[in-house]
Design an enzyme around this catalytic site. Structure first.
Site, mmCIF file in Angstrom:
data_model
loop_
_atom_site.group_PDB
_atom_site.id
_atom_site.type_symbol
_atom_site.label_atom_id
_atom_site.label_comp_id
_atom_site.label_asym_id
_atom_site.label_seq_id
_atom_site.Cartn_x
_atom_site.Cartn_y
_atom_site.Cartn_z
ATOM 1 N N ILE A 70 52.556 109.785 -75.123
ATOM 2 C CA ILE A 70 51.290 110.425 -74.779
ATOM 3 C C ILE A 70 51.440 111.148 -73.437
ATOM 4 C CG2 ILE A 70 48.810 110.049 -74.372
ATOM 5 C CD1 ILE A 70 49.763 109.281 -77.236
ATOM 6 N N LEU A 72 50.679 109.718 -70.438
ATOM 7 C CA LEU A 72 49.694 109.245 -69.459
ATOM 8 C C LEU A 72 48.582 110.256 -69.189
ATOM 9 C CD1 LEU A 72 52.252 107.462 -67.140
ATOM 10 C CD2 LEU A 72 50.559 106.341 -68.591
ATOM 11 N N CYS A 128 56.299 103.725 -65.034
ATOM 12 C CA CYS A 128 56.363 105.172 -64.818
ATOM 13 C C CYS A 128 57.462 105.520 -63.819
ATOM 14 C CB CYS A 128 55.010 105.681 -64.344
ATOM 15 S SG CYS A 128 54.414 104.733 -62.959
ATOM 16 N N LYS A 163 52.046 95.058 -64.755
ATOM 17 C CA LYS A 163 52.465 95.181 -66.150
ATOM 18 C C LYS A 163 53.925 95.612 -66.188
ATOM 19 C CE LYS A 163 51.156 97.337 -70.499
ATOM 20 N NZ LYS A 163 50.073 98.083 -71.152
HETATM 21 C C1 LIG Z 1 48.921 105.284 -77.739
HETATM 22 C C2 LIG Z 1 49.273 104.318 -76.648
HETATM 23 C C3 LIG Z 1 48.922 104.595 -75.326
HETATM 24 C C4 LIG Z 1 49.245 103.714 -74.295
HETATM 25 N N1 LIG Z 1 48.880 104.005 -73.004
HETATM 26 C C5 LIG Z 1 49.201 103.138 -71.998
HETATM 27 C C6 LIG Z 1 48.822 103.410 -70.644
HETATM 28 O O1 LIG Z 1 48.179 104.424 -70.331
HETATM 29 N N2 LIG Z 1 49.196 102.506 -69.676
HETATM 30 C C7 LIG Z 1 49.893 101.368 -69.978
HETATM 31 O O2 LIG Z 1 50.184 100.590 -69.070
HETATM 32 N N3 LIG Z 1 50.232 101.076 -71.260
HETATM 33 C C8 LIG Z 1 49.914 101.935 -72.265
HETATM 34 N N4 LIG Z 1 50.277 101.626 -73.570
HETATM 35 C C9 LIG Z 1 50.978 100.364 -73.865
HETATM 36 C C10 LIG Z 1 50.008 99.321 -74.430
HETATM 37 O O3 LIG Z 1 48.994 99.017 -73.503
HETATM 38 C C11 LIG Z 1 50.769 98.035 -74.816
HETATM 39 O O4 LIG Z 1 51.375 97.518 -73.664
HETATM 40 C C12 LIG Z 1 51.833 98.264 -75.858
HETATM 41 O O5 LIG Z 1 51.397 99.179 -76.829
HETATM 42 C C13 LIG Z 1 52.306 96.977 -76.547
HETATM 43 O O6 LIG Z 1 51.248 96.312 -77.204
HETATM 44 P P1 LIG Z 1 50.915 96.508 -78.794
HETATM 45 O O7 LIG Z 1 52.185 96.286 -79.533
HETATM 46 O O8 LIG Z 1 49.847 95.510 -79.076
HETATM 47 O O9 LIG Z 1 50.432 97.902 -78.916
HETATM 48 C C14 LIG Z 1 49.947 102.514 -74.603
HETATM 49 C C15 LIG Z 1 50.292 102.234 -75.931
HETATM 50 C C16 LIG Z 1 49.964 103.107 -76.960
HETATM 51 C C17 LIG Z 1 50.346 102.769 -78.375
#
Ligand SMILES: Cc1cc2nc3c(=O)[nH]c(=O)nc-3n(C[C@H](O)[C@H](O)[C@H](O)COP(=O)(O)O)c2cc1C
Ligand SMILES: Cc1cc2nc3c(=O)[nH]c(=O)nc-3n(C[C@H](O)[C@H](O)[C@H](O)COP(=O)(O)OP(=O)(O)OC[C@H]3O[C@@H](n4cnc5c(N)ncnc54)[C@H](O)[C@@H]3O)c2cc1C
Ligand code: FES
Lengths: 303, 249
Positions: A70, A72, A128, A163
């Site tokens: 994406i 950010l 990042c 995180k």
């Molecule tokens: C579309 C998308 C956007 C995300 N945007 C962020 C973000 O802006 N900041 C962040 O720390 N993690 C972001 N993540 C990571 C998620 O918060 C999460 O840590 C990761 O997807 C693993 O969890 P899941 O398997 O339940 O999705 C994003 C994940 C996805 C799929």
């Protein structure tokens, strides 16, 4: 059924939080789910200045997984404060703002801009790239991430979660940020991943590489939580591939205090509510009345 | 997601299916879409976006092309099978109350226009469909469109039926004729771009229906972007799929 969870002075009504970047800012999700019923909400990553994000395609599908790049995309902290945050704060649950920057100063400036907001805490996305280190992620560099948390701690006394990226010197980074004053860890972000578009003979994502999330990563992140809890005994938000109440209990059994649900919400906006309901059913099956009784159970059993 | 039941899965040709589902869609508008999943478990992981092809109370029809894993699974559905549907989603075509509506379709881009044409027809508006396909065998639902009593202008790339060439050629000729007109277009990006250019040159308002890879369909992942004309990106599932042409082209 008692699902409450205490982490560093905060009490969460249940262990299910929504993970950063996977629920918009709730504008549509609220039609499918009472956001106040959740343990907490972690916002999309917010930076000092607005960011457009990456060129398309931004997502690719793999078996049981989603690769995203994406980039950010976000409105920047000023617009976020003025227009986005107020309706989120109206939900009766904890709101953690996920922030990131390309320099330590940028992280500090975002935190400074948020210091008077009635939020429950900050989550630092250290996956990042750090401009000063030629793009090496903060979270892959224990010395820099230590400096980041120490600097932030000089001005920010509130609830602070870091995180972690799931790859790199994860244990060392985790230990360092806790020593520097972080209250808890979110384990973990997405896994670096690649998808190829053979038909068009190029990479499938516009930016090239992306991050893998979804059920495919659950066993990997579960192991990370297990390893980090064993070594550090620190409060952990488990985050990776959770799609059911059973998944949540497995994470808690491995040492997570609470969890964050990401991709599952994208698959069906009703999933977080279903997961919450399943936790109670699963506990009942296990003959438990308190979630707390399962916490880090793996380290208490004889095996 | 709501559970719908397959009433009929009609194979129209080698690559195209008409899937008729029973279930309730709340207040849909022409041009909106739904996210569909019809397999258990997490592989394929994501639901697939499809336009509303036709709608009646308790009945939803999708017109789809078999492309990859998801659509292959949809093509194999038997009557009685359960399908998860999320929607209606996104912004549909704008309301029109007077003048003539010109529908421009390329290939499977015809999908949203059956119900759109039906609704516009109910309002008594004049409708002119410009429909382009590769060969005469690639046209879908021609008889049904004829039965609606709208004007049809066909073109094929190989000249096997109608005008030989791209649909924008006959469109251009027609737009020169006087009268209040508005264009709704759906099809591949190069076609949309060509339609947008013709419309702009001749000062006709145009709306295009966009496609992008989607995960959520609800504006939550920010995955479904298309480059905006000014700066930044447009989110197809929440700001679209239908947008004024000048926003993108
Ligand atoms: C579309 C998308 C956007 C995300 N945007 C962020 C973000 O802006 N900041 C962040 O720390 N993690 C972001 N993540 C990571 C998620 O918060 C999460 O840590 C990761 O997807 C693993 O969890 P899941 O398997 O339940 O999705 C994003 C994940 C996805 C799929
Ligand atoms: C708003 C909207 C409406 C649509 N309406 C229709 C319709 O009415 N009829 C129809 O036949 N098709 C329609 N499409 C395209 C359709 O969604 C894709 O053809 C379908 O998702 C392909 O899935 P697959 O599993 O067969 O292909 P795969 O290639 O296996 O899919 C892999 C991934 O890429 C995505 N993907 C692949 N091609 C496309 C595409 N062209 N657009 C968006 N995502 C894609 C899939 O959704 C999936 O996530 C629409 C797309 C959008 C965005
Ligand atoms: S598909 Fe998720 S924001 Fe559009």
């Amino acid at each position: 059924m008692d699902l409450t969870v205490k982490i560093a002075g905060l009490t969460f009504k249940n262990p299910v939080l929504l993970a950063s970047g996977t629920w918009g800012f709730g504008e549509k999700l609220k039609n499918y789910l009472d956001l106040s019923s959740l343990g907490g909400l972690v916002t999309k990553g917010i930076s000092l200045k607005p960011r457009e994000g990456n060129p398309p395609p931004r997502i690719a599908e793999t078996p049981c997984g989603l690769i995203n790049a994406i980039g950010l995309e976000n409105p920047g902290v000023e617009i976020f404060k003025k227009h986005v945050l107020p309706p989120i704060l109206a939900w009766k649950t904890h709101v953690l703002v996920n922030i990131f920057g390309e320099t330590i100063d940028e992280f500090l400036a975002v935190a400074e801009a948020l210091k008077d907001e009635p939020i429950s805490g900050l989550e630092l996305n250290v996956s990042c790239p750090n401009v000063a280190k030629g793009g090496l992620a903060f979270g892959h560099d224990p010395a820099t991430v230590k400096a980041l948390v120490e600097e932030l701690r000089k001005t920010y006394p509130g609830f602070l979660v870091v995180k972690l990226p799931p790859v790199g010197p994860v244990l060392e980074v985790a230990r360092t940020v806790l020593e520097a004053g972080a209250d808890a860890l979110t384990v973990a972000n997405t896994y670096p991943a690649l998808a190829v578009d053979l038909t068009n003979r190029r990479l499938a994502l516009g930016r090239g590489t992306g991050g893998l999330s979804g059920p495919a990563i659950k066993p990997l992140t579960l192991k990370l939580v297990y390893d980090l809890y064993r070594e550090l005994k620190a409060p952990i938000f488990g985050c990776g591939g959770i799609t059911s109440g059973r998944d949540v209990l497995e994470y808690i059994f491995c040492g997570a205090k609470a969890v964050q649900v990401g991709t599952a919400t994208l698959l069906d906006p009703e999933n977080p509510g279903k997961i919450l309901a399943e936790i109670e059913q699963e506990l009942e099956k296990l003959g438990e009345t308190r979630l707390e009784n399962l916490f880090a159970g793996l380290f208490k059993s004889k095996h | 997601m709501n559970l719908f039941t397959v009433k009929e899965n009609r194979k129209l040709s080698q690559r195209y299916h008409l899937l008729i589902l029973e279930g309730e869609l709340e207040n849909p508008l022409p041009g909106q879409f739904v996210m569909v999943r019809a397999w258990p478990g997490f592989d394929p992981l994501l639901a697939r976006p499809f336009s509303i092809h036709d709608h009646e109370p308790d009945k939803l029809s999708l017109l789809f092309e078999v492309k990859g894993r998801g659509t292959k699974l949809l093509a194999a559905l038997e009557p009685g099978a359960k399908v998860e549907v999320l929607g209606p989603l996104g912004q549909g075509f704008p309301e029109v109350n007077s003048g003539e509506v010109i529908l421009v379709a390329g290939g499977i881009g015809i999908a949203p226009f059956f119900w759109t044409a039906k609704k516009l027809k109910e309002k008594g508006l004049q409708i002119n469909l410009f429909y382009g396909a590769r060969t005469k065998n690639d046209f879908l639902r021609l008889k049904e469109f004829e039965d609606l009593g709208i004007s049809l202008n066909l073109s094929t790339e190989d000249g096997s039926l109608g005008f030989k060439g791209f649909v924008t050629e006959p469109l251009k000729g027609y737009l020169h004729e006087p009268g209040e007109k508005i264009i709704f277009a759906c099809g591949p990006m190069p076609m949309l771009s060509a339609v947008a250019k013709v419309a702009k040159d001749l000062g006709v308002r145009a709306y295009v229906s966009l496609e992008a890879h989607m995960a959520c369909g609800l504006g939550m992942c920010l995955g479904c972007v298309v480059k905006r004309q000014e700066r930044g990106y447009l989110h197809v599932c929440s700001e679209g799929p239908v947008v004024p042409a000048e926003r993108v082209f």
